[in-house]
Design a protein around this motif. Structure first.
Motif, short mmCIF file in Angstrom:
data_model
loop_
_atom_site.label_atom_id
_atom_site.label_comp_id
_atom_site.label_asym_id
_atom_site.label_seq_id
_atom_site.Cartn_x
_atom_site.Cartn_y
_atom_site.Cartn_z
N LEU A 96 -38.67 -18.86 34.22
CA LEU A 96 -37.88 -18.17 35.25
C LEU A 96 -36.89 -17.19 34.63
O LEU A 96 -36.65 -16.11 35.19
N GLY A 97 -36.31 -17.53 33.48
CA GLY A 97 -35.33 -16.64 32.87
C GLY A 97 -35.94 -15.49 32.12
O GLY A 97 -35.30 -14.44 31.96
N ALA A 98 -37.18 -15.64 31.64
CA ALA A 98 -37.81 -14.59 30.82
C ALA A 98 -38.59 -13.59 31.65
O ALA A 98 -38.74 -12.43 31.25
N GLU A 99 -39.09 -13.99 32.79
CA GLU A 99 -39.91 -13.11 33.62
C GLU A 99 -39.02 -12.26 34.53
O GLU A 99 -38.42 -12.77 35.49
N GLU A 100 -38.91 -11.00 34.24
CA GLU A 100 -38.05 -10.13 35.04
C GLU A 100 -38.57 -9.98 36.47
O GLU A 100 -37.79 -9.78 37.40
N SER A 101 -39.88 -10.10 36.65
CA SER A 101 -40.44 -9.99 38.00
C SER A 101 -39.93 -11.14 38.89
O SER A 101 -39.67 -10.95 40.08
N LEU A 102 -39.79 -12.34 38.30
CA LEU A 102 -39.26 -13.47 39.06
C LEU A 102 -37.78 -13.27 39.38
O LEU A 102 -37.32 -13.58 40.48
N LEU A 103 -37.03 -12.73 38.41
CA LEU A 103 -35.62 -12.45 38.66
C LEU A 103 -35.46 -11.37 39.74
O LEU A 103 -34.52 -11.43 40.54
N GLU A 104 -36.37 -10.42 39.75
CA GLU A 104 -36.33 -9.38 40.80
C GLU A 104 -36.57 -9.99 42.17
O GLU A 104 -35.93 -9.60 43.16
N MET A 105 -37.50 -10.94 42.24
CA MET A 105 -37.75 -11.62 43.52
C MET A 105 -36.49 -12.35 43.99
O MET A 105 -36.15 -12.31 45.18
N LEU A 106 -35.81 -13.00 43.06
CA LEU A 106 -34.56 -13.67 43.43
C LEU A 106 -33.51 -12.66 43.88
O LEU A 106 -32.83 -12.87 44.89
N TYR A 107 -33.38 -11.58 43.13
CA TYR A 107 -32.34 -10.60 43.43
C TYR A 107 -32.57 -9.93 44.79
O TYR A 107 -31.62 -9.59 45.50
N ASN A 108 -33.83 -9.75 45.16
CA ASN A 108 -34.13 -9.10 46.44
C ASN A 108 -33.60 -9.89 47.63
O ASN A 108 -33.42 -9.33 48.72
N PHE A 109 -33.35 -11.16 47.43
CA PHE A 109 -32.78 -11.98 48.51
C PHE A 109 -31.42 -11.43 48.95
O PHE A 109 -31.07 -11.48 50.14
N LEU A 110 -30.64 -10.90 48.00
CA LEU A 110 -29.31 -10.36 48.33
C LEU A 110 -29.39 -9.05 49.10
O LEU A 110 -28.41 -8.65 49.74
N GLU A 111 -30.51 -8.37 49.05
CA GLU A 111 -30.64 -7.06 49.69
C GLU A 111 -30.96 -7.16 51.18
O GLU A 111 -31.14 -6.14 51.85
N GLN A 112 -31.02 -8.37 51.70
CA GLN A 112 -31.24 -8.54 53.14
C GLN A 112 -29.97 -8.19 53.90
O GLN A 112 -28.86 -8.19 53.36
N ASP A 113 -30.15 -7.90 55.16
CA ASP A 113 -28.99 -7.65 56.02
C ASP A 113 -28.31 -8.97 56.36
O ASP A 113 -28.98 -9.99 56.57
N PRO A 114 -26.98 -8.96 56.42
CA PRO A 114 -26.27 -10.20 56.80
C PRO A 114 -26.49 -10.50 58.28
O PRO A 114 -26.78 -9.59 59.05
N PRO A 115 -26.35 -11.75 58.70
CA PRO A 115 -25.98 -12.90 57.86
C PRO A 115 -27.21 -13.53 57.22
O PRO A 115 -28.30 -13.51 57.78
N LEU A 116 -27.01 -14.10 56.04
CA LEU A 116 -28.08 -14.83 55.36
C LEU A 116 -28.24 -16.21 55.98
O LEU A 116 -27.29 -16.77 56.54
N ASN A 117 -29.45 -16.73 55.88
CA ASN A 117 -29.65 -18.12 56.26
C ASN A 117 -28.83 -19.00 55.31
O ASN A 117 -29.04 -18.94 54.09
N PRO A 118 -27.89 -19.79 55.80
CA PRO A 118 -27.00 -20.53 54.89
C PRO A 118 -27.73 -21.51 53.98
O PRO A 118 -27.33 -21.72 52.84
N LEU A 119 -28.84 -22.09 54.47
CA LEU A 119 -29.58 -23.04 53.64
C LEU A 119 -30.32 -22.33 52.52
O LEU A 119 -30.29 -22.76 51.35
N LEU A 120 -30.97 -21.21 52.85
CA LEU A 120 -31.64 -20.43 51.81
C LEU A 120 -30.63 -19.86 50.83
O LEU A 120 -30.90 -19.77 49.62
N ALA A 121 -29.45 -19.47 51.34
CA ALA A 121 -28.40 -18.96 50.44
C ALA A 121 -27.97 -20.02 49.45
O ALA A 121 -27.70 -19.72 48.28
N SER A 122 -27.91 -21.26 49.89
CA SER A 122 -27.54 -22.34 48.97
C SER A 122 -28.63 -22.58 47.93
O SER A 122 -28.35 -22.84 46.76
N PHE A 123 -29.92 -22.47 48.35
CA PHE A 123 -31.02 -22.60 47.39
C PHE A 123 -30.97 -21.49 46.35
O PHE A 123 -31.13 -21.73 45.15
#
Length: 645
Positions: A96-123
């Motif tokens: 997970l730390g070495a694959e930049e594509s996986l980190l990009e998938m994680l980072y894209n979660f922040l680019e959603q419009d608010p509000p975030l799902n609180p449970l997914l935000a905790s994950f």
């Protein structure tokens, strides 16, 4: 015996992995998939670390599940995916730390419009936080390349998980040089200033609350880290900005700009209170901090006090004209104008400011007569113990102010002494300012007497004792103790003497009689032991149990007999006990008499006796020729067992 059987169960996961077409969802359906993952099941880890499996796991924790799923199972797979990704297994962390594509998938979660799902935000926050701790350099390098990272996190600060993510960046980065690098990066991104801007009357209350809590946690974490680090280490840049006069002034401006709201006042004051903390406070012995003195862990920066002082009048206005609140129904009636959280926080702030012993702050509080206003609220809201405690702290801080002898005196410096003689000033300005505070506080004597007499009148008419009488007793004791011995003993004595003769007489009578009696009642033992006597003296008392020492001894022997190695062989009936029914019946009756003495009470003796007779009747009715080894249906609920004495 049970250990003769092999009870080891083979995990069904290994059987699933034998199939070539097994899917990730099928494995996640197994209850022990997480246990097997943490147990380093190599076949399972190799399967999970495949590219398509890792992508599916990340997608599960960042994508909203279909809304048509059953609510109970909707977040089942996202939760399991998060637990697998954060199971602290090196092969998963490395992938997970070495694959930049996986980190990009994680980072894209922040680019959603608010509000975030609180449970997914905790994950998401938990997964990123785990990577920050385990794959620090890779993740920090990735995040620093993202120019809008801090902005996106603050965009979603209404989700508490984003607050946790920021705090992990501050506290979970090791080693120290890398942590310092991260702090400088966050400072360059103006994290403190952006969080301060969120505490504004026009912002959402949830965003204000989380921003305030984040700033408070940054202050405490930074101070704790400063205590632990070596002297040659560089200072924390975030803490330096937070303690600067410019930053505090900006926070206060946001609090009082435009229409004042309770949320901005409360959340902003919480940050100020954290800045004014001289030690990590606890519940134990809090009042002793004022009465006995203590060494401060942190010194309050003068820039903080300089920024607060011009706004003391604004806080005073909050006490006079708080944000409007509707009437509430309490257990003692309808409260038309509640005290409110804003005024309570102002009282907390005043108590913290008095603790700093700042001359300019004390002078401004004197000129505004803030202490008298708090005392009026103390008696007006007689059931608000939160307020009573803060007012008590204010009184304690004033009465236990260090005397001029305990501070460096200008007279000890020849140059200052000469200047004092030239100008005719022979007293310490700080002492004179504090004297004014004490004089204001001594108006409390009259208020104590009036409130106490009014409470006595209410109770005499059958009313309820007021809720602030306990705190009023402690305050009265503080005044009396400082009259006998204390930093301001001489001044309080003079002020008491200057009271009108009738008021002085009432005070002396109150101290000698009313307060003394109240203290006596408050310190009396809750349980009196002088009337207690040994049970051996109760010879005349009737006991519900027969005084049969032989039965008592028999039952004691029964209780303390030890389980020997041949207990299993000896357990049960002896063959001799089955020889004659009469002897068997006698045996059960003997056991019945013994148990009845020590187990039954008079209330249920009849029921117990009927039950035992029913058991004994089974043996009375038994036929002599009955074969005890005959196969028949067993009812274990009615079996009676005994062991040989």
């Amino acid at each position: 015996m049970f250990w003769k059987f092999d009870l080891h169960t083979t995990s069904h996961i290994d059987q699933l992995l034998d199939r070539e077409d097994v899917t990730l969802r099928e494995l996640m359906e197994e209850d022990d998939v997480l246990q097997e993952c943490k147990a380093q099941n190599r076949r399972l880890l190799l399967f999970l670390s495949q590219d398509h499996c890792m992508q599916e796991l990340v997608s599960l924790i960042t994508t909203e599940p279909p809304a048509d799923l059953e609510e109970r199972s909707r977040f089942k797979f996202p939760n399991i995916a998060c637990e697998l990704l954060t199971s602290d297994v090196s092969i998963i962390n490395d992938k997970l730390g070495a694959e930049e594509s996986l980190l990009e998938m994680l980072y894209n979660f922040l680019e959603q419009d608010p509000p975030l799902n609180p449970l997914l935000a905790s994950f998401f926050s938990k997964t990123i936080g785990n990577l920050i701790a385990r794959k620090t350099e890779q993740v920090i390098t990735f995040l620093k390349k993202k120019e809008g990272f801090i902005g996106l996190v603050l965009k979603h600060i209404d989700a508490s998980a984003m607050m946790d993510l920021l705090l992990r960046l501050i506290s979970c980065v090791e080693p120290a040089p890398l942590r310092q690098e991260v702090l400088h990066w966050l400072n360059e991104e103006k994290l403190v200033q952006r969080l301060t801007e969120l505490i504004h009357t026009g912002k959402d209350e949830e965003r204000q609350s989380n921003a305030s809590q984040t700033l408070c946690d940054i202050i405490r974490l930074s101070r704790d880290q400063a205590n632990q680090m070596q002297e040659n280490m560089e200072a924390d840049p975030l803490l330096a900005v937070l303690e600067s006069q410019e930053s505090v002034a900006g926070l206060l401006k946001n609090m009082f700009e435009g229409e004042r709201s309770e949320a901005s006042i409360v959340n902003g004051t919480q940050v100020l209170l954290t800045l004014l903390e001289t030690r990590r406070s606890g519940l134990e012995g809090l009042m002793d901090l004022y009465s006995q003195g203590y060494e401060r862990s942190y010194t309050v920066n003068s820039s903080i006090l300089n920024a607060i002082e011009p706004h003391l009048k604004d806080f005073q206005q909050i006490l006079l004209d708080p944000p409007k609140k509707s009437a509430i129904l309490t257990t003692v009636g309808v409260l038309e104008q509640p005290l409110g959280n804003a005024r309570l926080h102002v009282a907390r702030l005043v108590a913290a400011l008095l603790q700093t012993n700042s001359p300019s702050i004390c002078q401004e509080l004197c000129s505004l007569s803030t202490i008298n206003l708090l005392l009026d609220l103390f008696f007006k809201y007689s059931w608000n113990n939160f307020l009573h405690f803060q007012v008590e702290l204010c009184v304690a801080a004033i009465l236990n102010h260090p005397s001029s002898e305990e501070r460096p005196s200008p007279a000890s410096n020849p140059e200052v002494q000469g200047e004092a003689v030239e100008t005719g000033r022979t007293s310490d300005p700080q002492t004179s300012i504090h004297n004014a505070l004490v004089a204001h506080n001594c108006q409390l004597v009259q208020k104590i007497l009036d409130a106490w007499e009014e409470n006595d009148k209410i109770q005499a008419e059958g009313g309820t004792r007021r809720g602030n009488m306990g705190h009023l007793t402690r305050i009265s004791n503080m005044v009396v103790q400082n009259l006998e011995k204390g930093p301001v003993q001489a001044q309080i004595t003079d002020l008491i003497k200057e009271l009108p003769e009738d008021c002085r007489g009432r005070w002396e009578s109150f101290v000698d009689e009313t307060l003394r009696e109240t203290n006596r009642r408050n310190t009396v033992e809750l349980v009196s032991t002088h009337n207690m006597h040994s049970s051996s003296e109760d010879d005349d008392m009737e006991s519900p149990f027969p005084n049969d020492l032989s039965l008592q001894q028999a039952f004691s022997d029964y209780q303390i007999q030890q389980m020997t190695a041949n207990f299993v062989d000896q357990f049960g009936f002896n063959d001799e006990e089955f020889s004659e029914h009469d002897e068997n019946i006698k045996y059960f009756r003997k056991e019945y008499d013994l148990i009845r003495v020590f187990v039954c009470t008079q209330a249920n003796a009849a029921a117990f006796e009927a039950c035992c007779k029913e058991r004994i009747r089974q043996f009375d009715d038994a036929e002599e020729e009955e074969d005890i080894w005959e196969e028949k249906e067993m009812n274990y609920a009615t079996q009676a067992k005994s062991r040989t004495r």
